[in-house]
Write a protein that holds these residues in place. Structure first.
Motif, PDB file in Angstrom:
ATOM      1  N   ARG A   1       1.084  -1.162   0.079  1.00 34.78           N
ATOM      2  CA  ARG A   1      -0.132  -0.034   0.008  1.00 34.78           C
ATOM      3  C   ARG A   1       0.836   1.367  -0.151  1.00 34.78           C
ATOM      4  O   ARG A   1       0.338   2.434  -0.569  1.00 34.78           O
ATOM      5  N   THR A   2       2.104   1.113   0.440  1.00 33.16           N
ATOM      6  CA  THR A   2       3.015   2.285   0.506  1.00 33.16           C
ATOM      7  C   THR A   2       3.182   2.599  -0.832  1.00 33.16           C
ATOM      8  O   THR A   2       3.282   4.009  -1.369  1.00 33.16           O
ATOM      9  N   VAL A   3       3.582   1.774  -1.794  1.00 30.54           N
ATOM     10  CA  VAL A   3       3.777   1.998  -3.145  1.00 30.54           C
ATOM     11  C   VAL A   3       2.556   2.775  -3.659  1.00 30.54           C
ATOM     12  O   VAL A   3       2.747   3.708  -4.528  1.00 30.54           O
ATOM     13  N   ALA A   4       1.467   2.366  -3.529  1.00 26.94           N
ATOM     14  CA  ALA A   4       0.198   2.734  -4.019  1.00 26.94           C
ATOM     15  C   ALA A   4      -0.134   4.336  -3.566  1.00 26.94           C
ATOM     16  O   ALA A   4      -0.604   5.101  -4.261  1.00 26.94           O
ATOM     17  N   MET A   5       0.335   4.323  -2.234  1.00 30.46           N
ATOM     18  CA  MET A   5       0.368   5.857  -1.675  1.00 30.46           C
ATOM     19  C   MET A   5       1.363   6.812  -2.512  1.00 30.46           C
ATOM     20  O   MET A   5       0.743   8.056  -2.469  1.00 30.46           O
ATOM     21  N   ALA A   6       2.256   6.428  -2.815  1.00 31.00           N
ATOM     22  CA  ALA A   6       3.317   7.147  -3.416  1.00 31.00           C
ATOM     23  C   ALA A   6       2.940   7.423  -4.756  1.00 31.00           C
ATOM     24  O   ALA A   6       2.939   8.606  -5.395  1.00 31.00           O
ATOM     25  N   ILE A   7       2.079   6.408  -5.612  1.00 34.46           N
ATOM     26  CA  ILE A   7       1.740   6.745  -6.989  1.00 34.46           C
ATOM     27  C   ILE A   7       0.444   7.649  -6.664  1.00 34.46           C
ATOM     28  O   ILE A   7       0.390   8.710  -7.573  1.00 34.46           O
TER      29      ILE A   7
ATOM     30  N   GLY B   1      -4.569  13.066  -0.741  1.00 35.16           N
ATOM     31  CA  GLY B   1      -4.619  12.929   0.549  1.00 35.16           C
ATOM     32  C   GLY B   1      -5.906  11.958   1.234  1.00 35.16           C
ATOM     33  O   GLY B   1      -5.657  10.994   2.211  1.00 35.16           O
ATOM     34  N   PHE B   2      -6.772  12.109   0.692  1.00 36.23           N
ATOM     35  CA  PHE B   2      -8.009  11.269   1.111  1.00 36.23           C
ATOM     36  C   PHE B   2      -8.014   9.989   0.769  1.00 36.23           C
ATOM     37  O   PHE B   2      -8.111   8.981   1.610  1.00 36.23           O
ATOM     38  N   LEU B   3      -7.548   9.679  -0.628  1.00 40.78           N
ATOM     39  CA  LEU B   3      -7.231   8.143  -0.986  1.00 40.78           C
ATOM     40  C   LEU B   3      -6.208   7.650  -0.130  1.00 40.78           C
ATOM     41  O   LEU B   3      -6.135   6.470  -0.012  1.00 40.78           O
ATOM     42  N   MET B   4      -4.869   8.393   0.191  1.00 40.65           N
ATOM     43  CA  MET B   4      -3.993   7.818   0.930  1.00 40.65           C
ATOM     44  C   MET B   4      -4.478   7.411   2.385  1.00 40.65           C
ATOM     45  O   MET B   4      -4.122   6.410   3.026  1.00 40.65           O
ATOM     46  N   ALA B   5      -5.298   8.241   3.018  1.00 38.56           N
ATOM     47  CA  ALA B   5      -6.078   7.956   4.354  1.00 38.56           C
ATOM     48  C   ALA B   5      -6.771   6.790   4.400  1.00 38.56           C
ATOM     49  O   ALA B   5      -6.908   5.715   5.162  1.00 38.56           O
ATOM     50  N   VAL B   6      -7.577   6.577   3.319  1.00 35.09           N
ATOM     51  CA  VAL B   6      -8.207   5.264   3.022  1.00 35.09           C
ATOM     52  C   VAL B   6      -7.357   4.011   3.081  1.00 35.09           C
ATOM     53  O   VAL B   6      -7.720   3.042   3.605  1.00 35.09           O
ATOM     54  N   LEU B   7      -6.084   4.182   2.416  1.00 30.03           N
ATOM     55  CA  LEU B   7      -5.187   3.201   2.603  1.00 30.03           C
ATOM     56  C   LEU B   7      -4.414   2.867   3.962  1.00 30.03           C
ATOM     57  O   LEU B   7      -4.462   1.844   4.452  1.00 30.03           O
ATOM     58  N   TYR B   8      -3.811   4.175   4.371  1.00 34.11           N
ATOM     59  CA  TYR B   8      -3.279   3.977   5.793  1.00 34.11           C
ATOM     60  C   TYR B   8      -4.032   3.886   7.079  1.00 34.11           C
ATOM     61  O   TYR B   8      -3.463   3.496   8.117  1.00 34.11           O
ATOM     62  N   ASN B   9      -5.425   3.881   6.742  1.00 38.11           N
ATOM     63  CA  ASN B   9      -6.284   3.759   8.003  1.00 38.11           C
ATOM     64  C   ASN B   9      -6.350   2.315   8.571  1.00 38.11           C
ATOM     65  O   ASN B   9      -6.429   2.239   9.986  1.00 38.11           O
ATOM     66  N   GLY B  10      -6.495   1.434   7.839  1.00 38.92           N
ATOM     67  CA  GLY B  10      -6.330   0.118   8.331  1.00 38.92           C
ATOM     68  C   GLY B  10      -5.139  -0.413   8.718  1.00 38.92           C
ATOM     69  O   GLY B  10      -5.249  -1.005  10.062  1.00 38.92           O
ATOM     70  N   LEU B  11      -4.019   0.328   8.662  1.00 42.28           N
ATOM     71  CA  LEU B  11      -2.702  -0.140   9.206  1.00 42.28           C
ATOM     72  C   LEU B  11      -2.509   0.580  10.414  1.00 42.28           C
ATOM     73  O   LEU B  11      -2.226   0.104  11.599  1.00 42.28           O
TER      74      LEU B  11
END
Length: 238
Positions: A153-159, A188-198
């Motif tokens: 998900r880190t790679v996805a956040m970078a993209i 930032g919202f899309l990134m928050a969707v990804l890191y929220n679960g972590l």
């Protein structure tokens, strides 16, 4: 037809999120343009975004300003560190470009790899600062840990974070109005969707005690005993 425009309808919820992101983006844009306040602005943004993702009640500007003030000192120190490292990396690439014939290509590849790693780590810094209470060193160490644990998900956040730059590259000045409305808060919202679960995996779980597990402190216990004694005395008098 009327149900579509009910406050709890999916359409209205989406429109509310879009409006919140627009307001939040203008707030971030205002402070990012001011020297040394970019870190606090991004911290406030992620504080609000995480609440939006979790469907928690929040007032965008009030929540943004609350986190901005609370984390200003740490965010500013980290922001200065990031700007300094970015400047060093930029000068290094400039030196490589101007001395391309005298430098082995492998050196450029190594520098590019280091830059990518540092960039992915940096994506977690301000979200962590917004959510967890740690000193600057602890926040930076945790950012490294989350960047590793968060793969892929880190790679996805970078993209996702590079979307505004890609849009600007392909659409040039025509995309600027959209970026002014959603350039920071949208990705930032899309990134928050990804890191929220972590983040949820590392947040302390608050358990509500059951009725039979509830206990009284000493003061409450004394008051309860006194009340029982008064009831017994009243019963005996009868």
């Amino acid at each position: 037809m009327g149900k579509i425009f009910d406050l709890d309808s999916p359409v209205m919820r989406v429109l509310n999120v879009v409006a919140d992101l627009m307001i939040l983006n203008f707030a971030v844009l205002l402070f990012v343009l001011v020297p040394f306040t970019g870190g606090a602005a991004l911290t406030g943004m992620h504080y609000v975004l995480l609440k939006i993702v979790r469907n928690e009640e929040t007032y965008v500007l009030k929540g943004f300003w609350k986190s901005f003030k609370l984390n200003f000192k740490q965010a500013t120190i980290i922001w200065i560190i990031i700007v300094a490292i970015s400047a060093i990396i930029g000068m290094d690439f400039w030196w490589i470009y101007n001395n391309a014939g005298a430098i082995p290509p492998v050196y450029a590849y190594i520098m590019f790899g280091i830059t990518v790693i540092l960039y992915m780590v940096s994506l977690y810094i301000f979200p962590l600062l917004a959510r967890f209470d740690n000193p600057v060193r602890g926040t930076l160490k945790n950012a490294v840990m989350f960047a590793i644990l968060g793969l892929p998900r880190t790679v996805a956040m970078a993209i996702i974070s590079l979307i505004p730059l890609l849009l600007l590259y392909f659409f040039e000045l025509r995309i600027i109005p959209i970026l002014m409305m959603f350039g920071f808060a949208g990705p930032g919202f899309l990134m928050a969707v990804l890191y929220n679960g972590l983040f949820l995996k590392f947040e302390p779980k608050v358990e509500v005690p059951k009725d039979d597990e509830m206990h009284l402190d000493d003061e409450d216990d004394e008051e309860l005993q006194a009340a029982i004694k008064r009831l017994q005395e009243a019963r005996d008098k009868k």
